[in-house]
Design a protein around this motif. Structure first.
Motif, PDB file in Angstrom:
ATOM      1  N   GLY A   1     -89.788   6.816 -58.600  1.00 48.26           N
ATOM      2  CA  GLY A   1     -90.630   7.913 -58.159  1.00 48.26           C
ATOM      3  C   GLY A   1     -89.809   9.126 -57.776  1.00 48.26           C
ATOM      4  O   GLY A   1     -88.607   9.213 -58.051  1.00 48.26           O
ATOM      5  N   TRP A   2     -90.469  10.079 -57.104  1.00 51.54           N
ATOM      6  CA  TRP A   2     -89.853  11.339 -56.698  1.00 51.54           C
ATOM      7  C   TRP A   2     -89.847  11.445 -55.172  1.00 51.54           C
ATOM      8  O   TRP A   2     -90.743  10.953 -54.495  1.00 51.54           O
ATOM      9  N   ILE A   3     -88.856  12.149 -54.638  1.00 50.81           N
ATOM     10  CA  ILE A   3     -88.823  12.445 -53.214  1.00 50.81           C
ATOM     11  C   ILE A   3     -89.823  13.569 -52.960  1.00 50.81           C
ATOM     12  O   ILE A   3     -89.608  14.710 -53.348  1.00 50.81           O
ATOM     13  N   GLU A   4     -90.935  13.242 -52.326  1.00 46.77           N
ATOM     14  CA  GLU A   4     -91.993  14.226 -52.108  1.00 46.77           C
ATOM     15  C   GLU A   4     -91.829  14.955 -50.788  1.00 46.77           C
ATOM     16  O   GLU A   4     -92.071  16.163 -50.697  1.00 46.77           O
ATOM     17  N   GLU A   5     -91.414  14.252 -49.748  1.00 49.19           N
ATOM     18  CA  GLU A   5     -91.312  14.869 -48.418  1.00 49.19           C
ATOM     19  C   GLU A   5     -90.188  14.201 -47.645  1.00 49.19           C
ATOM     20  O   GLU A   5     -90.016  12.983 -47.692  1.00 49.19           O
ATOM     21  N   ILE A   6     -89.415  15.005 -46.948  1.00 51.83           N
ATOM     22  CA  ILE A   6     -88.373  14.495 -46.057  1.00 51.83           C
ATOM     23  C   ILE A   6     -88.752  14.932 -44.648  1.00 51.83           C
ATOM     24  O   ILE A   6     -88.635  16.100 -44.292  1.00 51.83           O
ATOM     25  N   GLY A   7     -89.266  13.987 -43.860  1.00 52.80           N
ATOM     26  CA  GLY A   7     -89.698  14.288 -42.504  1.00 52.80           C
ATOM     27  C   GLY A   7     -88.564  14.164 -41.514  1.00 52.80           C
ATOM     28  O   GLY A   7     -87.389  14.010 -41.869  1.00 52.80           O
ATOM     29  N   ALA A   8     -88.910  14.220 -40.235  1.00 55.70           N
ATOM     30  CA  ALA A   8     -87.898  14.110 -39.191  1.00 55.70           C
ATOM     31  C   ALA A   8     -87.394  12.682 -39.046  1.00 55.70           C
ATOM     32  O   ALA A   8     -86.238  12.458 -38.667  1.00 55.70           O
ATOM     33  N   THR A   9     -88.238  11.695 -39.357  1.00 55.41           N
ATOM     34  CA  THR A   9     -87.827  10.301 -39.194  1.00 55.41           C
ATOM     35  C   THR A   9     -88.118   9.455 -40.429  1.00 55.41           C
ATOM     36  O   THR A   9     -87.781   8.277 -40.440  1.00 55.41           O
ATOM     37  N   TYR A  10     -88.727  10.015 -41.459  1.00 52.19           N
ATOM     38  CA  TYR A  10     -89.095   9.202 -42.620  1.00 52.19           C
ATOM     39  C   TYR A  10     -89.046  10.059 -43.887  1.00 52.19           C
ATOM     40  O   TYR A  10     -89.000  11.294 -43.828  1.00 52.19           O
ATOM     41  N   VAL A  11     -89.070   9.371 -45.032  1.00 51.87           N
ATOM     42  CA  VAL A  11     -89.099  10.020 -46.341  1.00 51.87           C
ATOM     43  C   VAL A  11     -90.294   9.460 -47.104  1.00 51.87           C
ATOM     44  O   VAL A  11     -90.539   8.252 -47.087  1.00 51.87           O
ATOM     45  N   VAL A  12     -91.047  10.329 -47.770  1.00 57.51           N
ATOM     46  CA  VAL A  12     -92.183   9.918 -48.591  1.00 57.51           C
ATOM     47  C   VAL A  12     -91.750   9.967 -50.053  1.00 57.51           C
ATOM     48  O   VAL A  12     -91.325  11.019 -50.543  1.00 57.51           O
ATOM     49  N   VAL A  13     -91.836   8.826 -50.739  1.00 59.46           N
ATOM     50  CA  VAL A  13     -91.506   8.725 -52.156  1.00 59.46           C
ATOM     51  C   VAL A  13     -92.818   8.654 -52.939  1.00 59.46           C
ATOM     52  O   VAL A  13     -93.630   7.755 -52.715  1.00 59.46           O
ATOM     53  N   ARG A  14     -93.019   9.612 -53.837  1.00 55.19           N
ATOM     54  CA  ARG A  14     -94.212   9.625 -54.684  1.00 55.19           C
ATOM     55  C   ARG A  14     -93.931   8.794 -55.933  1.00 55.19           C
ATOM     56  O   ARG A  14     -93.155   9.179 -56.799  1.00 55.19           O
ATOM     57  N   ILE A  15     -94.556   7.613 -56.013  1.00 57.78           N
ATOM     58  CA  ILE A  15     -94.307   6.698 -57.122  1.00 57.78           C
ATOM     59  C   ILE A  15     -95.068   7.186 -58.348  1.00 57.78           C
ATOM     60  O   ILE A  15     -96.061   7.911 -58.243  1.00 57.78           O
ATOM     61  N   TRP A  16     -94.607   6.770 -59.515  1.00 57.86           N
ATOM     62  CA  TRP A  16     -95.138   7.293 -60.780  1.00 57.86           C
ATOM     63  C   TRP A  16     -96.637   7.063 -60.948  1.00 57.86           C
ATOM     64  O   TRP A  16     -97.322   7.812 -61.631  1.00 57.86           O
ATOM     65  N   ASP A  17     -97.183   6.015 -60.305  1.00 56.17           N
ATOM     66  CA  ASP A  17     -98.619   5.747 -60.426  1.00 56.17           C
ATOM     67  C   ASP A  17     -99.420   6.331 -59.259  1.00 56.17           C
ATOM     68  O   ASP A  17    -100.500   5.867 -58.944  1.00 56.17           O
ATOM     69  N   TRP A  18     -98.850   7.351 -58.579  1.00 56.72           N
ATOM     70  CA  TRP A  18     -99.472   8.120 -57.506  1.00 56.72           C
ATOM     71  C   TRP A  18     -99.530   7.389 -56.179  1.00 56.72           C
ATOM     72  O   TRP A  18    -100.140   7.874 -55.233  1.00 56.72           O
ATOM     73  N   ARG A  19     -98.930   6.236 -56.086  1.00 57.19           N
ATOM     74  CA  ARG A  19     -98.798   5.611 -54.775  1.00 57.19           C
ATOM     75  C   ARG A  19     -97.726   6.340 -53.971  1.00 57.19           C
ATOM     76  O   ARG A  19     -96.927   7.079 -54.504  1.00 57.19           O
ATOM     77  N   ARG A  20     -97.707   6.116 -52.665  1.00 57.06           N
ATOM     78  CA  ARG A  20     -96.717   6.721 -51.786  1.00 57.06           C
ATOM     79  C   ARG A  20     -95.984   5.622 -51.026  1.00 57.06           C
ATOM     80  O   ARG A  20     -96.623   4.747 -50.433  1.00 57.06           O
ATOM     81  N   MET A  21     -94.674   5.675 -51.051  1.00 58.92           N
ATOM     82  CA  MET A  21     -93.855   4.745 -50.290  1.00 58.92           C
ATOM     83  C   MET A  21     -93.188   5.515 -49.146  1.00 58.92           C
ATOM     84  O   MET A  21     -92.514   6.515 -49.375  1.00 58.92           O
ATOM     85  N   VAL A  22     -93.406   5.069 -47.925  1.00 54.61           N
ATOM     86  CA  VAL A  22     -92.831   5.711 -46.745  1.00 54.61           C
ATOM     87  C   VAL A  22     -91.613   4.890 -46.312  1.00 54.61           C
ATOM     88  O   VAL A  22     -91.727   3.701 -46.004  1.00 54.61           O
TER      89      VAL A  22
END
Length: 373
Positions: free
Chosen positions: A226-247
């Protein structure tokens, strides 16, 4: 009896009048202080706006700090008015304590607003989205650093402001001094409980400086692409190819291995594997593969090759490698070339597709199937 009721009523009226007289002047004084503070802020901000009208940075800074500054000036005027009102000292102390707490909050609020303004101006001109999908590593690098450091700075400003607010109370101040002065179990417990938060904050600063990941980087984390969608203060959101989100916690990208496909650039090489029969003309197959790759609009013009990577008792294995400007184009290019080469084999060399061979022999006058060759 009627005379006693009249005397009681007169005393109540006198007490009410005295109380109203006691509070009337302070209330009028406070109202005047609020109006004066509002007027001073209006005049001061108009003068500053005229003085700094040529600087876009200061104009925006004044616009961001306008509301906190207005409230701060009004509070200062109220503080002066309360001191001159002659109200009881307990009331004046409570008002002063409340104003000091609010002023600390306003300073923190203003610092966060100006930090966000400064970082927004730094990010101006660095676009993550490009019209042609070309490499934008520099923009992703700058924006990632600024966003992560901004969130870290905002958290630190909030923590510092909250600490100063708590230190304005005597009980909390004494507890804080005793906590820092002792190295007991309570201090260790607090430190252990805060360890995940501090670890993620430190990891955020490390990521901003060393940048193992950036916004819109293509990564493989825990077996997911997937892609790095957001880099927060304590976590990163990965946008997976099938539109799921991994925190994922920030510390994960410091402590554990992962794949980053766009660390130095977005261009990437894709590979496609075919199992074909030994009768296939390898050179003809190679020329056709290169022809298909070069004819595709997804190819970036860099790599187009074919290798025979294996040969077993049934088939030979050929692998084609091809480059594209980014991972999405590489995926589409692989699918396109795989499909077209198989269609070409079916049409031109159908016998070159994988086949299962068997040999028939006579044993005692009967035909039996021999093991596969």
């Amino acid at each position: 009896m009627p005379e006693e009721i009249v005397e009681t009523a007169e005393e109540a009226i006198v007490d009410t009048y005295m109380l109203a007289s006691l509070w009337a002047w302070p209330l009028i004084l406070l109202a005047i202080a609020i109006l004066v503070g509002w007027a001073v802020h209006a005049v001061l901000w108009r003068a500053l706006g005229r003085m700094l009208r040529r600087s876009s940075w200061w104009r925006q800074a004044l616009a961001r700090a306008r509301n906190p500054a207005r409230l701060a000036i009004i509070l200062l005027a109220v503080s002066v008015g309360v001191s001159a009102s002659g109200l009881p000292m307990e009331f004046q102390f409570a008002v002063a304590r409340t104003i000091s707490v609010i002023m600390i909050g306003l300073l923190g609020w203003t610092a966060i607003l100006l930090t966000n303004l400064f970082t927004d101006r730094l990010m101006r001109g660095h676009r993550l989205e490009t019209e042609d999908g070309e490499d934008n590593v520099r923009a992703r690098k700058v924006v990632t650093q600024i966003r992560v450091l901004r969130r870290t700075a905002n958290i630190l400003i909030f923590l510092v402001a909250a600490s100063f607010v708590l230190l304005t109370f005597d009980g909390v101040r004494q507890y804080g001094v005793s906590l820092f002065a002792s190295a007991g179990v309570a201090g260790l417990a607090v430190g252990f409980a805060a360890r995940p938060v501090l670890a993620n904050l430190i990891a955020g600063v490390q990521i901003a400086l060393t940048q193992p990941i950036r916004l819109e980087d293509v990564v493989i984390v825990e077996g997911e692409w997937g892609w790095i969608e957001e880099i927060g203060a304590t976590y990163v959101v990965v946008r997976i190819w099938d539109w799921r989100r991994m925190v994922v916690p920030l510390s994960y990208f410091i402590e554990k291995p992962f794949e980053n496909w766009t660390r130095e650039g977005t261009s990437i090489i894709g590979a496609v594997t075919w199992h074909v029969d030994y009768s296939v003309p390898v050179e003809t197959l190679r020329r056709k593969l290169v022809e298909l790759i070069e004819a595709s609009s997804l190819w970036d013009g860099q790599v187009a090759k074919m290798h025979m990577t294996d040969a077993n008792e049934k088939t030979i294995v050929v692998r084609g490698i091809m480059s594209a400007r980014n991972s999405i184009a590489a995926w589409e290019l692989r699918c396109e070339v795989r499909e077209k080469l198989i269609a070409w084999l079916q049409a031109e060399y159908p016998k070159a597709l994988p086949r299962f061979r068997a040999e028939l022999t006579r044993i005692d006058g009967k035909l039996e199937e021999a093991p596969a060759a």
